[in-house]
Motif scaffolding. Structure first.
Motif, mmCIF file in Angstrom:
data_model
loop_
_atom_site.group_PDB
_atom_site.id
_atom_site.type_symbol
_atom_site.label_atom_id
_atom_site.label_comp_id
_atom_site.label_asym_id
_atom_site.label_seq_id
_atom_site.Cartn_x
_atom_site.Cartn_y
_atom_site.Cartn_z
ATOM 1 N N TYR A 71 -8.649 35.874 -8.645
ATOM 2 C CA TYR A 71 -9.177 37.013 -7.886
ATOM 3 C C TYR A 71 -9.254 38.249 -8.766
ATOM 4 O O TYR A 71 -10.202 39.028 -8.679
ATOM 5 C CB TYR A 71 -8.309 37.287 -6.654
ATOM 6 C CG TYR A 71 -8.544 36.294 -5.556
ATOM 7 C CD1 TYR A 71 -9.717 36.329 -4.820
ATOM 8 C CD2 TYR A 71 -7.615 35.315 -5.262
ATOM 9 C CE1 TYR A 71 -9.949 35.419 -3.814
ATOM 10 C CE2 TYR A 71 -7.841 34.392 -4.259
ATOM 11 C CZ TYR A 71 -9.010 34.455 -3.540
ATOM 12 O OH TYR A 71 -9.240 33.550 -2.556
ATOM 13 N N GLU A 114 -1.520 26.645 -1.267
ATOM 14 C CA GLU A 114 -0.399 26.418 -0.356
ATOM 15 C C GLU A 114 -0.177 24.932 -0.105
ATOM 16 O O GLU A 114 0.958 24.474 -0.019
ATOM 17 C CB GLU A 114 -0.665 27.138 0.975
ATOM 18 C CG GLU A 114 -0.494 28.635 0.915
ATOM 19 C CD GLU A 114 0.972 29.048 0.988
ATOM 20 O OE1 GLU A 114 1.677 28.536 1.859
ATOM 21 O OE2 GLU A 114 1.404 29.858 0.152
ATOM 22 N N ILE A 116 -6.599 30.024 -1.469
ATOM 23 C CA ILE A 116 -5.197 30.274 -1.103
ATOM 24 C C ILE A 116 -4.622 29.077 -0.359
ATOM 25 O O ILE A 116 -3.507 28.621 -0.631
ATOM 26 C CB ILE A 116 -5.106 31.518 -0.196
ATOM 27 C CG1 ILE A 116 -5.601 32.762 -0.913
ATOM 28 C CG2 ILE A 116 -3.695 31.710 0.305
ATOM 29 C CD1 ILE A 116 -4.577 33.484 -1.692
ATOM 30 N N SER A 143 -8.093 31.504 5.508
ATOM 31 C CA SER A 143 -7.048 30.473 5.417
ATOM 32 C C SER A 143 -6.136 30.536 6.640
ATOM 33 O O SER A 143 -5.547 29.536 7.024
ATOM 34 C CB SER A 143 -6.243 30.663 4.137
ATOM 35 O OG SER A 143 -5.515 31.854 4.177
ATOM 36 N N ILE A 144 -6.035 31.719 7.275
ATOM 37 C CA ILE A 144 -5.169 31.844 8.448
ATOM 38 C C ILE A 144 -5.735 31.053 9.622
ATOM 39 O O ILE A 144 -4.980 30.516 10.437
ATOM 40 C CB ILE A 144 -4.988 33.331 8.822
ATOM 41 C CG1 ILE A 144 -4.266 34.051 7.678
ATOM 42 C CG2 ILE A 144 -4.198 33.492 10.105
ATOM 43 C CD1 ILE A 144 -4.086 35.517 7.888
ATOM 44 N N THR A 194 -9.888 35.578 1.842
ATOM 45 C CA THR A 194 -8.611 34.857 1.885
ATOM 46 C C THR A 194 -8.115 34.710 3.325
ATOM 47 O O THR A 194 -7.351 33.798 3.614
ATOM 48 C CB THR A 194 -7.540 35.606 1.080
ATOM 49 O OG1 THR A 194 -7.516 36.960 1.518
ATOM 50 C CG2 THR A 194 -7.846 35.567 -0.391
ATOM 51 N N LEU A 195 -8.564 35.615 4.210
ATOM 52 C CA LEU A 195 -8.071 35.566 5.586
ATOM 53 C C LEU A 195 -8.526 34.324 6.339
ATOM 54 O O LEU A 195 -7.916 33.954 7.338
ATOM 55 C CB LEU A 195 -8.510 36.826 6.351
ATOM 56 C CG LEU A 195 -7.497 37.963 6.341
ATOM 57 C CD1 LEU A 195 -7.232 38.429 4.938
ATOM 58 C CD2 LEU A 195 -8.004 39.117 7.169
ATOM 59 N N TYR A 217 0.618 30.874 -7.285
ATOM 60 C CA TYR A 217 0.198 32.218 -6.891
ATOM 61 C C TYR A 217 -0.375 32.964 -8.090
ATOM 62 O O TYR A 217 -1.346 33.717 -7.954
ATOM 63 C CB TYR A 217 1.382 32.997 -6.305
ATOM 64 C CG TYR A 217 1.808 32.537 -4.935
ATOM 65 C CD1 TYR A 217 0.941 31.833 -4.122
ATOM 66 C CD2 TYR A 217 3.076 32.813 -4.442
ATOM 67 C CE1 TYR A 217 1.332 31.414 -2.867
ATOM 68 C CE2 TYR A 217 3.474 32.401 -3.193
ATOM 69 C CZ TYR A 217 2.608 31.698 -2.407
ATOM 70 O OH TYR A 217 2.991 31.288 -1.159
ATOM 71 N N ALA A 230 -3.938 31.801 -8.644
ATOM 72 C CA ALA A 230 -4.857 32.375 -7.652
ATOM 73 C C ALA A 230 -5.053 33.867 -7.915
ATOM 74 O O ALA A 230 -6.179 34.377 -7.879
ATOM 75 C CB ALA A 230 -4.317 32.152 -6.246
ATOM 76 N N GLY A 231 -3.938 34.554 -8.207
ATOM 77 C CA GLY A 231 -4.030 35.982 -8.468
ATOM 78 C C GLY A 231 -4.926 36.272 -9.654
ATOM 79 O O GLY A 231 -5.757 37.186 -9.618
#
Lengths: 383, 396
Positions: A359, A334, A330, A322-323, A319-320, A352, A355-356
């Motif tokens: 996962y 968004e 994610i 996406s940053i 998921t990181l 959310y 997505a939750g």
């Protein structure tokens, strides 16, 4: 000795009727008394727990099921004002955006290619994870060599085989999440094995290099590695070579995961008794053949749970990306949240929740699997 | 009988000699690494020169052109603060959220871990559901939920919730009364510190006396009197040198008091609930690792449930718990870099985000950031190794 045949007066001829089991010692009343209300403190704990459940569960059921909107074509369906009642989760929005969540902006006409990759990947994973599957060596070859190449050609496209090229900037959603995590595992497992062997090597420089790599990577957060891959990878490559936007975080994730994988594999190597090494050497096997034929098959087998757990961590860590601007699940969620057609007060929580759930199902399934393998591996030691 | 000591090595070709091979492998490895580093460095220098990006660490003393909302040290772009100050601001914010997060995660994690082993079925199940639900959802998603879906969905300042007297909660954060220190406040703080130290000394004395004579002392009451009573007494005697400034609604926002930003709250809550789920599993494993005979022996000695747990089980469980607990603390510290996603000004967000964007000196900035996290990790593992050596079972 003669057997007396006279009837013995005090023995009953017929069994008496069965009595119900004592309610206070068995049965649900006793269970409740023993487990929930055995003492004052226990009763208070039970009441607190029931209160927490009362606070969380009924509103959640109301929001996600009873008040939820299941069908609709735009935001009107999920607005309390236009529906005229309290509105819960807006599942109509997930339904409308579902294909975007799965494929991102991948061209409509080419999505069959993604589907084929999903099926091929599922076959490979099932082959590897099913411990009694036939020809698991072939399965490993398929998953770690053949599948990545085929998947790359199918997803990226190539004029040589007559498939239209699809730029990676169009990939998105669950597709990218899976690509990042599968590339992570496919690269990190072999690299992790090498690093683990390096760390246990007798050659000082090899050991030093492995230890430095493993400890440095494990000591820094993934996000710094991703930033480094994103901004420094283009700097380190000659001149006008600019690596693909998706490739950069892939390199970062793969290197990051291999350091963790190395530690898991090292645990397995250390658990193999010394006699196995000595036995292999006395047969005249060299280092690489000893590792390939004797040590690694045993070591990797006992660390399957550890590998799966590392993969769960890797899967959550994807998921990181996406940053740093990659369109994983994610990020696609968004992005749809700013779409005015579906802008309602409940859209964000619905997205959310979707997505939750995705996962949770993946990670929980994997952790169940790893527990089952652990139990199976421990079965031999049980007496 | 001939002597079997071998004076000459067996005749093997050089290529099959393990020692020669070992040296060759290492030479090849070093050569490859050196080539890679050389290529990367020359390319980087060339690329940086072409993009006209300066190198070196001079930028740390350049004035920074941005402001940060939450700072532990004075920081303002108009006041001439530098990028070096921005680094300190980010580092302190990272340490702040990590320190508070570690405390909260430990408390919650121990509660949940013990609850999972509770004989109370419903409590154990509830703890299990908590652990499974939290562990299997990515932290980033949880931070988004806390920040965007929970805290940003709170009402605006005009309709804030009043949590307690003078404590307000709204979508701009949490507003609480701020203590204003007037002259003489130092005495009260000094009294509080003295009270805490005194309480510890009294406890040690009481324990030693109990070991020697068997007499018990009222430790709880005395400690309470020292920690609460002493500062209160000094506070009243010194003429109430500490006042509270209450937050007040002015226009569209609150003024006065202390404001806790929603980014901080979201990151803190997200990190501590997430890490607590992992700590709970560690605590559970640790308690299960203490053999049942220990509990039974303690009961046989006449200890009740509470003292058994406190004096017999937990001290032994700590040996198993502490090493993985440390790695969870480190994970929490490293995970605090996810602040970048919700805009909490920690090291990653301020330094690796804003400063990197403004200066473009990617190599230096990322190297410094990584070095900081690496240093935190190494220092923690060093301290933990010392602890482990002291806590290890001394065997014959």
């Amino acid at each position: 000795m003669a057997i007396t045949t006279e009837p013995v007066a005090y023995v009953r001829g017929t069994p008496i009727a069965e009595q119900p089991p004592p309610l206070m010692a068995r049965g649900w009343v006793a269970w409740v008394r023993e487990n929930l209300f055995s003492s004052v403190g226990n009763t208070i704990l039970t009441l607190i727990a029931l209160y927490i459940i009362y606070l969380v569960v009924p509103p959640a059921i109301r929001f996600f099921f009873l008040d939820a909107v299941w069908t609709g074509s735009d935001r009107e369906a999920c607005l309390a004002a236009s529906v005229g009642r309290e509105v819960g989760a807006c599942w109509a929005y997930v339904d409308a955006k579902f294909s975007y969540f799965v494929y991102g902006s991948y061209p409509w006409d080419e999505r069959w290619r993604v589907d084929i990759v999903f099926v091929l990947g599922a076959i490979g994973i099932a082959w590897l994870l099913w411990l009694d599957a036939p020809k698991r060596n072939l399965g490993a070859l398929y998953f770690f060599v053949i599948f990545p190449v085929v998947a790359f050609i199918l997803l990226r496209g190539s004029t040589a085989v007559g498939l239209e090229r699809v730029d990676t900037s169009l990939w998105g959603g669950i597709l990218v999440t899976l690509v990042v995590s599968i590339v992570g595992i496919v690269v990190s497992l072999p690299l992790g094995v090498l690093l683990a062997l390096g760390r246990r090597s007798r050659l000082p420089l090899v050991r030093l290099a492995s230890v430095i790599f493993i400890e440095v990577v494990r000591g820094v957060p993934l996000i710094t590695v991703l930033f480094m891959a994103n901004t420094m990878l283009p700097l380190f490559l000659p001149g006008n070579m600019s690596p693909d936007r998706l490739l950069r975080p892939l390199v970062g994730v793969a290197l990051f995961a291999s350091a963790y994988m190395a530690e898991v594999v090292r645990g397995g190597l250390q658990a193999i008794p010394k006699g196995q090494y000595e036995g292999a050497m006395s047969l005249g096997l060299g280092y690489w053949r000893m590792m390939r034929l004797i040590i690694l098959p045993q070591a990797l087998r006992i660390v399957i749970p550890g590998i799966v757990n590392t993969f769960i961590g890797l899967f959550k860590d994807t998921t990181l990306v996406s940053i740093v601007g990659i369109f994983d699940l994610i990020k696609t969620v968004e992005v749809t949240l700013v779409d005015p057609t579906w802008a309602t007060p409940v859209t964000r929580l619905t997205g959310y929740a979707f997505a939750g759930l995705f996962y949770f199902i993946c990670c929980y399934g994997m952790s169940r699997y790893s527990l089952a393998v652990e139990r199976r591996l421990a079965a031999g030691q049980k007496r | 009988m001939t002597d079997v000591t071998q004076s000459t090595s067996p005749r093997t070709s050089l290529i099959n000699d393990p020692r020669v091979r070992g040296i060759a492998y290492q030479v090849i490895l070093v050569a490859i690494l050196a080539l890679l580093i050389y290529e990367a460095t020359t390319n980087a220098i060339e690329n940086l020169r072409r993009a006209r990006i300066a190198s070196g660490f001079d930028f740390l003393s350049t004035t920074a052109g941005f402001d940060v909302n939450q700072t532990l040290i004075p920081f303002s772009s108009s006041g001439g603060s530098t990028y070096g100050d921005a680094f300190i601001v980010g580092l302190l914010n990272t340490l702040l959220v990590a320190a508070i997060g570690i405390v909260l995660a430990t408390i919650l994690g121990f509660i949940v871990g013990v609850a999972r082993l509770s004989s109370n079925w419903i409590v154990a199940k509830l703890a299990k559901v908590y652990v499974e639900a939290i562990r299997n959802v990515p932290l980033l998603l949880q931070l988004f939920i806390w920040y965007n879906a929970v805290l940003k969905a709170l009402p605006n300042p005009r309709q804030s919730y009043e949590v307690g007297s003078g404590i307000f909660l709204n979508n701009r954060g949490l507003f609480a009364p701020q203590p204003l220190l007037e002259p003489g406040a130092g005495l009260v703080i000094g009294a509080a510190v003295a009270g805490i130290v005194g309480a510890f000394i009294f406890r040690r004395w009481a324990r030693r006396r109990q070991e020697m004579t068997g007499q018990q002392a009222p430790v709880g009451t005395v400690a309470l009197a020292l920690i609460v009573g002493l500062p209160l007494l000094v506070f009243l005697l010194a003429g109430r040198p500490i006042a509270l400034s209450y937050p007040e609604l002015r226009g569209f926002n609150f003024a006065g008091g202390v404001q806790i930003f929603p980014e901080f709250v979201a990151l803190l809550v997200g990190l501590s609930t997430y890490t607590a789920a992992f700590i709970a599993e560690i605590v559970r494993a640790g308690i299960l690792a203490v053999s049942r005979g220990q509990t039974e022996a303690a009961h046989a000695l006449g200890l009740r449930e509470g003292p058994t747990l406190r004096l017999v089980v937990i001290p032994q469980a700590m040996r198993v718990i502490v090493p993985p607990l440390t790695s969870q603390y480190l994970n929490l510290t490293k995970n605090s870099s996810l602040a970048v996603a919700i805009g909490y000004p920690d090291l990653a967000q301020v330094f690796m985000g804003t400063v990197l964007n403004q200066t473009g000196q990617a190599v230096e900035v990322i190297a410094i950031t990584m070095a900081v996290y690496l240093a935190i990790s190494l220092i923690t593992s060093l301290v933990m190794n010392i602890y482990n050596r002291r806590a290890a079972i001394v065997e014959r």
